[in-house]
Scaffold this active site. Structure first.
Site, PDB file in Angstrom:
ATOM      1  N   ASP A  25       0.831  -1.215   0.000  1.00  0.00           N
ATOM      2  CA  ASP A  25       0.000   0.000   0.000  1.00  0.00           C
ATOM      3  C   ASP A  25       0.864   1.262   0.000  1.00  0.00           C
ATOM      4  OD1 ASP A  25      -2.369   1.365  -0.029  1.00  0.00           O
ATOM      5  OD2 ASP A  25      -2.686   1.260   2.130  1.00  0.00           O
ATOM      6  N   GLY A  28      -0.066   5.344  -4.497  1.00  0.00           N
ATOM      7  CA  GLY A  28      -0.730   6.591  -4.912  1.00  0.00           C
ATOM      8  C   GLY A  28      -0.179   7.779  -4.138  1.00  0.00           C
ATOM      9  N   ASN A  73     -10.651  -2.808  -6.148  1.00  0.00           N
ATOM     10  CA  ASN A  73      -9.852  -1.820  -6.898  1.00  0.00           C
ATOM     11  C   ASN A  73     -10.474  -1.429  -8.244  1.00  0.00           C
ATOM     12  OD1 ASN A  73      -6.622  -3.049  -5.704  1.00  0.00           O
ATOM     13  ND2 ASN A  73      -7.856  -1.361  -4.940  1.00  0.00           N
TER      14      ASN A  73
HETATM   15  C1  FPP Z   1      -1.972   0.085  -3.282  1.00  0.00           C
HETATM   16  O1  FPP Z   1      -1.530   1.434  -3.281  1.00  0.00           O
HETATM   17  C2  FPP Z   1      -1.466  -0.591  -4.460  1.00  0.00           C
HETATM   18  C3  FPP Z   1      -2.228  -1.101  -5.471  1.00  0.00           C
HETATM   19  C4  FPP Z   1      -3.705  -1.041  -5.483  1.00  0.00           C
HETATM   20  C5  FPP Z   1      -1.607  -1.719  -6.654  1.00  0.00           C
HETATM   21  C6  FPP Z   1      -0.351  -2.504  -6.407  1.00  0.00           C
HETATM   22  C7  FPP Z   1       0.337  -2.646  -7.681  1.00  0.00           C
HETATM   23  C8  FPP Z   1       1.666  -2.644  -7.878  1.00  0.00           C
HETATM   24  C9  FPP Z   1       2.667  -2.621  -6.788  1.00  0.00           C
HETATM   25  C10 FPP Z   1       2.215  -2.648  -9.252  1.00  0.00           C
HETATM   26  C11 FPP Z   1       1.990  -3.871 -10.068  1.00  0.00           C
HETATM   27  C12 FPP Z   1       2.294  -5.128  -9.367  1.00  0.00           C
HETATM   28  C13 FPP Z   1       3.040  -6.127  -9.843  1.00  0.00           C
HETATM   29  C14 FPP Z   1       2.988  -7.432  -9.120  1.00  0.00           C
HETATM   30  C15 FPP Z   1       3.924  -6.011 -11.035  1.00  0.00           C
HETATM   31  P1  FPP Z   1      -2.603   2.593  -3.368  1.00  0.00           P
HETATM   32  O2  FPP Z   1      -2.783   2.963  -4.790  1.00  0.00           O
HETATM   33  O3  FPP Z   1      -3.861   2.177  -2.670  1.00  0.00           O
HETATM   34  O4  FPP Z   1      -1.866   3.721  -2.589  1.00  0.00           O
HETATM   35  P2  FPP Z   1      -2.529   4.869  -1.710  1.00  0.00           P
HETATM   36  O5  FPP Z   1      -3.094   4.193  -0.492  1.00  0.00           O
HETATM   37  O6  FPP Z   1      -1.371   5.743  -1.393  1.00  0.00           O
HETATM   38  O7  FPP Z   1      -3.572   5.545  -2.554  1.00  0.00           O
END
Ligand code: FPP
Length: 237
Positions: A25, A28, A73
């Protein structure tokens, strides 16, 4: 003034720690803090994931599980969803080269039916090619633990299998890799967010304020050191 120096002694795994899981996490927020689009955070997050997967394989983990995309998501803007799907495709395309010298068995967990066909094909192909890999790398895409439990219960019901704890565990996506010993969540939030609910029954939990793109192999070593300070009693004394 106290000086805190990170303990740099190399970590060595023993039989108590076989499976590590990550809720990645903070991508973003990492991007927003830098005035970048959120997609850029996922891009750097994917690089952090690659490094950490190689590190975990080198350390000798039997399994690593990551939450890449949850059933919830899809509520994000299409542009962000598309960017994550593109990154997954790019990652699979480059995985053969990336994983050179490492032995990883890819396993995608979650309902892949709504994913774009090109991604589904790549997922199946890389699972087939790496079937003999040593460390199982479970990548959760369109995964939700409640949906996984409903699917498992339905599978047992439709085959008239008695619903026991063992039968449930074997009907889950993670049947082969078993339960995680520790679940790590980055990004500062203190919750599980529909990840591995059944499998987390006795997992140690580790929360880091670091945002996922900043999480490094050295941070994984800190998690391991912390794990070995925990006493797992499984309800006993
Ligand atoms: C959470 O951060 C992350 C995700 C929803 C996506 C995770 C994806 C990756 C790490 C990239 C692709 C993965 C692989 C296995 C190649 P968030 O967007 O919820 O962050 P925030 O809480 O700061 O908004």
């Amino acid at each position: 003034m106290a000086l805190f120096v990170r303990n740099r002694r190399p970590v060595v795994l023993d039989g108590r720690l076989r499976h590590i899981a990550f809720i990645m996490d903070g991508n973003g927020r990492w991007a927003q803090k830098r005035g970048l689009p959120r997609e850029q955070g996922h891009k750097i997050g994917a690089k952090a994931f690659q490094k950490i997967a190689l590190h975990c394989e080198s350390l000798g983990f039997e399994a690593m599980t990551v939450y890449a995309f949850s059933t919830e998501n899809w509520k994000r803007p299409a542009r962000e969803v598309d960017a994550i799907m593109d990154l997954l495709e790019e990652y699979i395309d480059s995985s053969e080269k990336e994983m050179e010298g490492h032995s990883v068995r890819f396993c995608f967990i979650g309902d892949r039916s709504p994913l774009r066909p090109s991604l589904q094909e790549k997922m199946t192909r890389v699972e087939e090619i790496t079937a003999d890999g040593r460390m199982t790398l479970n990548i959760a895409i369109n995964y939700g633990a409640r949906a996984e439990l409903c699917r498992a219960a339905e599978q047992l019901r439709s085959t008239d299998t008695p619903i026991t704890e063992q039968a449930m565990s074997e009907a889950l996506y993670t049947a082969k890799s078993g339960d995680p010993d520790i679940i790590v969540r980055t990004g500062g939030d203190l919750r599980i967010s529909n990840f591995l609910l059944w499998q987390a029954a006795y997992a140690e939990l580790y929360f880091s304020k670091k945002l996922w793109p900043d999480f490094s192999p050295e941070d994984v070593d800190d998690v391991i050191r912390e794990f070995y300070t925990r006493k797992r009693r499984y309800g006993g004394l």
